[in-house]
Design an enzyme around this catalytic site. Structure first.
Site, PDB file in Angstrom:
ATOM      1  CG  ASN A  11       8.970   3.553  -6.813  1.00  0.00           C
ATOM      2  OD1 ASN A  11       8.575   4.601  -7.295  1.00  0.00           O
ATOM      3  ND2 ASN A  11       8.570   3.121  -5.638  1.00  0.00           N
TER       4      ASN A  11
ATOM      5  CD  GLU B  70       7.966  -4.921 -10.191  1.00  0.00           C
ATOM      6  OE1 GLU B  70       8.255  -4.482  -9.067  1.00  0.00           O
ATOM      7  OE2 GLU B  70       7.846  -6.141 -10.435  1.00  0.00           O
TER       8      GLU B  70
ATOM      9  CB  CYS C 143       0.901  -0.021  -7.505  1.00  0.00           C
ATOM     10  SG  CYS C 143       2.098  -1.217  -8.131  1.00  0.00           S
TER      11      CYS C 143
ATOM     12  CG  HIS D 259       4.511   4.227  13.087  1.00  0.00           C
ATOM     13  ND1 HIS D 259       5.244   3.178  13.596  1.00  0.00           N
ATOM     14  CD2 HIS D 259       3.408   3.675  12.548  1.00  0.00           C
ATOM     15  CE1 HIS D 259       4.600   2.045  13.357  1.00  0.00           C
ATOM     16  NE2 HIS D 259       3.491   2.320  12.731  1.00  0.00           N
TER      17      HIS D 259
END
Length: 566
Positions: A443, A420, A491, A188
């Site tokens: 990742n 993955e 992604c 944020h």
């Protein structure tokens, strides 16, 4: 005593440069180490209720005078403070004998740990929880709530992490820049800084320690929010160089619009990673081609029971409608093992990273997969959106077939898998013969290829996607796509790195999904190179002996303007 000149590097999240005085945000008061254990649980529970309500009320009062975007964030943080599950978790700690502030801290930390384990967008929501924690503890201790100091002059604000409630009320005329030691590119704070036009960088290591010393000596700081460079005690030459570089970056990004493609017209779709319906609305306003990863875990976190089909359907419809005719790629529930859900607890495991998560969990709890697919299908039929659905942690043909059968049975038009784990990368051709597409999660693929825990910072160098072994896994996955004529995208975080984006394109990746703020730089980098150059970069990187050698080899081939984008 002269302050030592230092250059620190982080992640740029709001472009522009700044130079000026330093204002270090004081840390929150923390747990009262002298408080007694809780004997009167009822009284302590009332104190917790009062503290949390005070926090929520103060945030809502701020929201009344904030911008529309700031109001959303302040209201969301206030909602966290009023969350019944959070209060119950604190009361549970009180019943176990913890003191008041210790109970608040430990309970909220457990909530935050769940968010952090999810990674990406959800991990960055932990900052909002810590804000609630720090404010509640300050109220419980009768101390002022933490916040940014009164600025006597325009300054660059430095903090370990900055609460969204503080960023939301910043005066751009006084806040020259924001430098955060922790945080993330879609936090944020990052979003608000960009909206306010304040240069900002996050994940800038030991900046608080160095800035505190510099502030005490009256030294200044310079910041490039485009590339994330922070300079303690800058020279005039440093300041001039940062200003020039910022101008050159803006010039390089000036023509970055439209679809993603290389200089010679090879298409590479540029997409956004999103985690909530609000994320979808924000990303849909950007110049990008849809979403390549919609993480659905936020619907399931911190709940006593799974969300209903109806509740899920409404959220999915909101997300699909936000993107209109642009694609939305949905990842089904990725939880279990190190991402526990109260209503789907399979018990402790010796090695959670290698445990029953993702599709391994939903094959045991088929009801969770069935209800989610039913909701996704209903939202698809109601909106007619370009929906693509993929399952996480696929490793075998049996898992891929199980998911594909279920997704197609409810009428979903495009079914895919996440790549993955090395098994999926190596056997991508076989897996892609069953499904319609694949998306590489860089990742986790790095984690499992290099046998290095993503959460252990000391192993960060092993998790570098530039590691040749990881790049070979990505190449193998793409070769499976070529052999079957199926689509393979990325992604993971690597997709948002302009330099790696060129290598991934050369390896055969057909789409890149990233934080929306990174799309412009990646698009600009692609437009500066033709496909054959990208393929040459990929060949050099894969054949390099080390991660550093791989990057260095690619840097020799880039267009000169790319250095202003990375």
């Amino acid at each position: 005593m002269a302050v030592e000149h230092r250059v620190l590097l982080g992640i740029g999240v709001s472009s522009g440069t700044a130079h000026g005085a330093i204002a270090v945000v004081s840390p929150a008061p923390g747990v009262d180490t002298h408080e007694p254990r809780t004997d009167d649980v009822d009284a302590a529970t009332q104190q917790v209720s009062d503290a949390l309500e005070t926090v929520a009320t103060s945030l809502l009062e701020r929201a009344e005078h904030a911008s529309e975007k700031a109001q959303e964030i302040l209201n969301a943080t206030a909602k966290m403070a009023r969350d019944r599950g959070l209060k119950k978790a604190i009361v549970k700690e009180l019943k176990n004998g913890s003191g008041l502030t210790r109970a608040i801290s430990d309970a909220i930390q457990k909530y935050a740990d769940m968010f952090i384990e999810l990674g990406g967008y959800m991990a960055e929501r932990a900052t909002d929880l810590y804000d609630v924690r720090d404010r509640a503890i300050a109220v419980a201790r009768g101390l002022p709530m933490p916040g940014i100091p009164e600025l006597s002059e325009p300054s660059i604000i430095v903090a370990r992490d900055l609460a969204p409630a503080e960023t939301a009320t910043l005066d751009p005329d006084k806040a020259l820049g924001i430098v955060i030691a922790e945080g993330g590119p879609t936090s944020h704070t990052a979003i608000l800084a960009a909206q306010l036009g304040i240069p900002a960088a996050v994940r800038v290591g030991k900046v608080v320690d160095f800035a505190t010393l510099a502030q005490a000596e009256g030294a200044t700081m310079a910041l490039d929010g485009g590339v994330g460079e922070v300079i303690i005690a800058p020279s005039q030459e440093d300041i001039d160089l940062l200003t020039e570089r910022s101008e050159q970056r803006e010039a390089a990004l000036a023509d970055s619009h439209g679809v993603g493609m290389t200089y010679d017209g090879h298409r590479v779709a540029l997409l956004a990673n999103i985690g909530t319906a609000d994320d979808a609305k924000r990303a849909a306003e950007k110049d990008l081609e849809g979403s390549g990863l919609f993480r659905t875990e936020f619907l399931f976190l911190g709940r006593e029971a799974a969300p209903s089909v109806e509740e899920q359907t409404e959220v999915y419809k909101t997300v699909f409608e936000a993107f209109g005719k642009r694609r939305i790629t949905v990842r089904t529930l990725d939880a279990g093992a190190d991402k526990p859900l109260k209503f789907a607890d399979l018990g402790e495991e010796e090695n959670p990273a290698l445990g029953r998560r993702g599709v391994r969990l939903t094959r045991i709890r088929e009801d969770l997969m069935d209800s989610q697919l039913e909701a996704l299908a209903a939202a698809y039929k109601a909106t007619g959106a370009d929906v693509r659905v993929m399952a996480p942690m696929i490793a075998t043909m049996e898992e891929a077939q199980w998911f594909a059968d279920k997704a197609r049975a409810v009428g979903l038009p495009s079914v895919g898998i996440m790549i993955e784990v090395p098994a999926a990368a190596i056997n991508s051709a076989q897996l892609l013969s069953i499904v319609d597409f694949a998306s590489i999660g860089t990742n986790d693929l790095a984690q499992y290829t290099m046998a290095a825990d993503r959460m252990q910072g000391e192993l960060a160098s092993l998790l570098d996607v530039w590691q040749p072994a990881v790049l070979r896994m990505i190449r193998s996955a793409c070769q499976g796509g070529t052999a079957t004529g199926k689509y393979v995208g990325v992604c993971g975080e690597a997709g948002g790195d302009p330099l790696l984006a060129l290598v991934l394109t050369g390896l055969g990746v057909q789409s890149l999904s990233m934080a929306p703020t990174k799309v412009g730089a990646v698009r600009a980098a692609l437009k500066l190179h033709d496909l054959s150059t990208c393929q040459q970069m990929a060949a050099y990187a894969v054949d390099a002996p080390t991660a550093n050698d791989a990057r260095a080899a690619v840097e020799k081939l880039i267009h000169p303007d790319v250095k202003f984008l990375i």
